[in-house]
Design a protein around this motif. Structure first.
Motif, mmCIF file in Angstrom:
data_model
loop_
_atom_site.group_PDB
_atom_site.id
_atom_site.type_symbol
_atom_site.label_atom_id
_atom_site.label_comp_id
_atom_site.label_asym_id
_atom_site.label_seq_id
_atom_site.Cartn_x
_atom_site.Cartn_y
_atom_site.Cartn_z
ATOM 1 N N ASN A 5 0.873 -1.172 0.000
ATOM 2 C CA ASN A 5 0.000 0.000 0.000
ATOM 3 C C ASN A 5 0.911 1.224 0.000
ATOM 4 O O ASN A 5 1.665 1.449 0.937
ATOM 5 C CB ASN A 5 -0.889 -0.032 1.239
ATOM 6 C CG ASN A 5 -1.825 1.141 1.316
ATOM 7 O OD1 ASN A 5 -1.513 2.252 0.899
ATOM 8 N ND2 ASN A 5 -2.994 0.890 1.883
ATOM 9 N N ARG A 6 0.854 2.022 -1.052
ATOM 10 C CA ARG A 6 1.750 3.181 -1.191
ATOM 11 C C ARG A 6 1.538 4.222 -0.091
ATOM 12 O O ARG A 6 2.459 4.952 0.243
ATOM 13 C CB ARG A 6 1.575 3.836 -2.557
ATOM 14 C CG ARG A 6 2.079 2.980 -3.671
ATOM 15 C CD ARG A 6 3.590 2.988 -3.684
ATOM 16 N NE ARG A 6 4.059 1.844 -4.443
ATOM 17 C CZ ARG A 6 5.156 1.195 -4.180
ATOM 18 N NH1 ARG A 6 5.908 1.544 -3.180
ATOM 19 N NH2 ARG A 6 5.522 0.174 -4.896
ATOM 20 N N GLU A 7 0.356 4.296 0.478
ATOM 21 C CA GLU A 7 0.122 5.246 1.573
ATOM 22 C C GLU A 7 0.786 4.763 2.859
ATOM 23 O O GLU A 7 1.324 5.550 3.617
ATOM 24 C CB GLU A 7 -1.373 5.449 1.792
ATOM 25 C CG GLU A 7 -2.041 6.219 0.673
ATOM 26 C CD GLU A 7 -3.519 6.454 0.942
ATOM 27 O OE1 GLU A 7 -3.940 6.356 2.105
ATOM 28 O OE2 GLU A 7 -4.233 6.742 -0.033
ATOM 29 N N LEU A 8 0.752 3.460 3.113
ATOM 30 C CA LEU A 8 1.347 2.900 4.323
ATOM 31 C C LEU A 8 2.844 2.642 4.185
ATOM 32 O O LEU A 8 3.569 2.660 5.178
ATOM 33 C CB LEU A 8 0.642 1.594 4.704
ATOM 34 C CG LEU A 8 -0.841 1.712 5.044
ATOM 35 C CD1 LEU A 8 -1.432 0.331 5.276
ATOM 36 C CD2 LEU A 8 -1.040 2.597 6.262
ATOM 37 N N ALA A 9 3.284 2.375 2.966
ATOM 38 C CA ALA A 9 4.702 2.059 2.718
ATOM 39 C C ALA A 9 5.190 2.824 1.491
ATOM 40 O O ALA A 9 5.440 2.228 0.440
ATOM 41 C CB ALA A 9 4.876 0.563 2.533
ATOM 42 N N PRO A 10 5.316 4.150 1.601
ATOM 43 C CA PRO A 10 5.688 4.942 0.421
ATOM 44 C C PRO A 10 7.083 4.639 -0.130
ATOM 45 O O PRO A 10 7.359 4.916 -1.285
ATOM 46 C CB PRO A 10 5.595 6.384 0.912
ATOM 47 C CG PRO A 10 5.730 6.302 2.388
ATOM 48 C CD PRO A 10 5.156 4.974 2.788
ATOM 49 N N HIS A 11 7.949 4.052 0.672
ATOM 50 C CA HIS A 11 9.321 3.770 0.224
ATOM 51 C C HIS A 11 9.504 2.321 -0.212
ATOM 52 O O HIS A 11 10.630 1.913 -0.511
ATOM 53 C CB HIS A 11 10.319 4.120 1.323
ATOM 54 C CG HIS A 11 10.262 5.570 1.706
ATOM 55 N ND1 HIS A 11 10.615 6.580 0.844
ATOM 56 C CD2 HIS A 11 9.851 6.173 2.843
ATOM 57 C CE1 HIS A 11 10.445 7.743 1.437
ATOM 58 N NE2 HIS A 11 9.979 7.527 2.652
ATOM 59 N N ALA A 12 8.426 1.555 -0.267
ATOM 60 C CA ALA A 12 8.534 0.174 -0.752
ATOM 61 C C ALA A 12 8.947 0.203 -2.213
ATOM 62 O O ALA A 12 8.520 1.068 -2.980
ATOM 63 C CB ALA A 12 7.200 -0.543 -0.602
ATOM 64 N N PRO A 13 9.814 -0.711 -2.626
ATOM 65 C CA PRO A 13 10.271 -0.709 -4.015
ATOM 66 C C PRO A 13 9.115 -0.928 -4.994
ATOM 67 O O PRO A 13 8.212 -1.717 -4.728
ATOM 68 C CB PRO A 13 11.254 -1.876 -4.088
ATOM 69 C CG PRO A 13 11.362 -2.439 -2.740
ATOM 70 C CD PRO A 13 10.389 -1.767 -1.850
ATOM 71 N N THR A 14 9.179 -0.239 -6.117
ATOM 72 C CA THR A 14 8.196 -0.441 -7.172
ATOM 73 C C THR A 14 8.443 -1.803 -7.803
ATOM 74 O O THR A 14 9.583 -2.199 -7.990
ATOM 75 C CB THR A 14 8.355 0.649 -8.248
ATOM 76 O OG1 THR A 14 8.205 1.906 -7.614
ATOM 77 C CG2 THR A 14 7.335 0.520 -9.346
#
Length: 47
Positions: A5-14
């Protein structure tokens, strides 16, 4: 496949996804596999 979830984990790799069984409880899912892909390579046109 479960994607971060980009809101919860904005730095997760694409391009990362986690494989888990559908019937597991949220927050208690053992990860069965990890998929990493680069959509830019897959979308490249062939010459």
């Amino acid at each position: 496949m479960y994607y971060p979830n980009r809101e919860l984990a904005p730095h997760a790799p694409t391009g990362i996804a986690f494989v888990a069984h559908e019937d597991e409880q949220p927050g208690r899912m053992p990860v069965l596999g990890i998929s990493i892909h680069n959509w830019d390579i897959m979308r490249r046109t062939r010459s």
